[in-house]
Design a protein around this motif. Structure first.
Motif, short mmCIF file in Angstrom:
data_model
loop_
_atom_site.label_atom_id
_atom_site.label_comp_id
_atom_site.label_asym_id
_atom_site.label_seq_id
_atom_site.Cartn_x
_atom_site.Cartn_y
_atom_site.Cartn_z
N ASN A 191 0.95 -1.28 -0.09
CA ASN A 191 0.01 0.11 0.08
C ASN A 191 1.05 1.14 -0.13
OD1 ASN A 191 -2.58 -1.19 0.27
ND2 ASN A 191 -1.90 -2.08 2.09
N ARG A 247 -11.28 4.10 -6.79
CA ARG A 247 -10.94 2.75 -6.10
C ARG A 247 -10.47 1.89 -7.24
NH1 ARG A 247 -12.84 2.83 -0.02
NH2 ARG A 247 -13.44 4.74 0.08
N LYS A 269 -4.80 2.48 -6.43
CA LYS A 269 -4.36 3.17 -5.14
C LYS A 269 -3.00 3.60 -5.30
CE LYS A 269 -2.39 -1.26 -3.60
NZ LYS A 269 -2.58 -2.45 -2.66
#
Length: 326
Positions: free
Chosen positions: A140, A219, A222
């Motif tokens: 992430n 979305r 990311k």
């Protein structure tokens, strides 16, 4: 009236936020005919958006007749060459972008000198590049990505806007500085690269913030890192690339250039007019909506910025051995 007092007088409309009609009598009645703003790309891109925004504002507020002339081809070099060889009277301008600097680093034989053949007017704005990933990607952030087992990252494709683009150069520097075995996947445009990343055809992409954000907000992608010197207030939770790889930054910037030897009073008038336009609430709102941060600063600041940007990408080319065929 002395030259100094005229310049002082020319700054008054900027300070007052007025429409600057007195400027018309300053600088010898400039402009004396329509001002052509050459955009070295097809209509619809970031440079075209900025040019049309400024042209509309200068036409409405000052009564100038500013027209946008799209001259696409050769990664911006065709349109840039048109301006470099135009009369230095302020009636032909170039809405340049980052390719003006990267071309200087990558192209051994340009048909013009990207510095000596132009007079800097002002920076207009910039937008940082983003490293984005498909939601299924097992990290992430860039920091997490570097911590993954090598097998998880080995051979991962990174889509960019094409050979020699800022995104390509950032990808090569990321590979060099981190040792990650990434594969550059050049596309003919940013939308295709981001579309494939959002569809999971490639795991990663690098592109400018305006192009990435619709996918991020939906979305479909990311953000792993932002290539700005500091974190963006729009994405405060996203780490900068430089937090993990010091010194690695890159943005899509836009600036206004004129042919070399354009009179300084005309340069000043153009710069002041653009700075005044960038202070208008509607222009600020439009730029914010396009994720472009205004960066007016005048000729000296733009000249320094351009020299530093060219030097930055020349260093990247030397260190990576990148070419337009790599």
């Amino acid at each position: 009236m002395t030259q100094m007092s005229r310049r002082h007088f020319a700054r008054l409309p900027l300070a007052l936020g007025a429409a600057a009609l007195p400027w018309r009598s300053w600088a010898g009645g400039y402009p004396q005919r329509p001002v052509r703003c050459v955009v070295p790309y097809s209509a619809g891109g970031g440079a075209d958006l900025v040019a049309r925004m400024l042209a509309q504002r200068l036409t409405e507020s000052l009564g100038w007749n500013v027209v946008v002339d799209n001259r696409p081809g050769a990664n911006g070099m065709i349109g840039s060459d048109v301006v470099a060889k135009s009369a230095p009277d302020g009636h032909t301008l170039l809405l340049a972008d980052t390719a003006h600097a990267t071309n200087a680093a990558l192209q051994p034989r340009l048909p013009f000198d990207p510095v000596k053949d132009f007079a800097p007017i002002t920076l207009v704005g910039s937008s940082p590049q983003l490293l984005v990933a498909h939601p299924s990607f097992p990290a992430n952030s860039l920091q997490e990505m570097l911590a993954l087992p090598r097998a998880k990252v080995q051979g991962a494709g990174v889509g960019t806007t094409g050979q020699g683009s800022v995104a390509h150069l950032l990808c090569e520097m990321l590979k060099l500085k981190t040792g990650m075995d990434l594969v550059h996947v050049p596309y003919k445009g940013g939308s295709a690269a981001l579309g494939d990343a959002a569809a999971g055809q490639i795991p990663l992409a690098i592109n400018a913030m305006p192009a990435c954000m619709p996918h991020v907000e939906a979305r479909r992608l990311k953000v792993l890192a932002i290539a700005s010197p500091a974190r963006s207030p729009r994405l405060p939770q996203v780490q900068t690339v430089a937090e993990t790889v010091p010194g690695l930054v890159g943005s899509a910037w836009y600036g206004l250039l004129a042919p070399a030897r354009t009179p300084q009073d005309v340069q000043h008038e153009l710069g002041a007019a653009v700075a005044a336009a960038l202070e208008q609430p509607e222009i600020k709102a439009k730029l914010a909506g396009a994720y472009i941060d205004p960066l007016p600063g005048g000729p000296a600041a733009f000249a320094q910025f351009l020299a530093e940007d060219i030097a930055r990408w020349q260093a990247v080319v030397r260190q990576t051995g990148i070419s337009l065929n790599s």
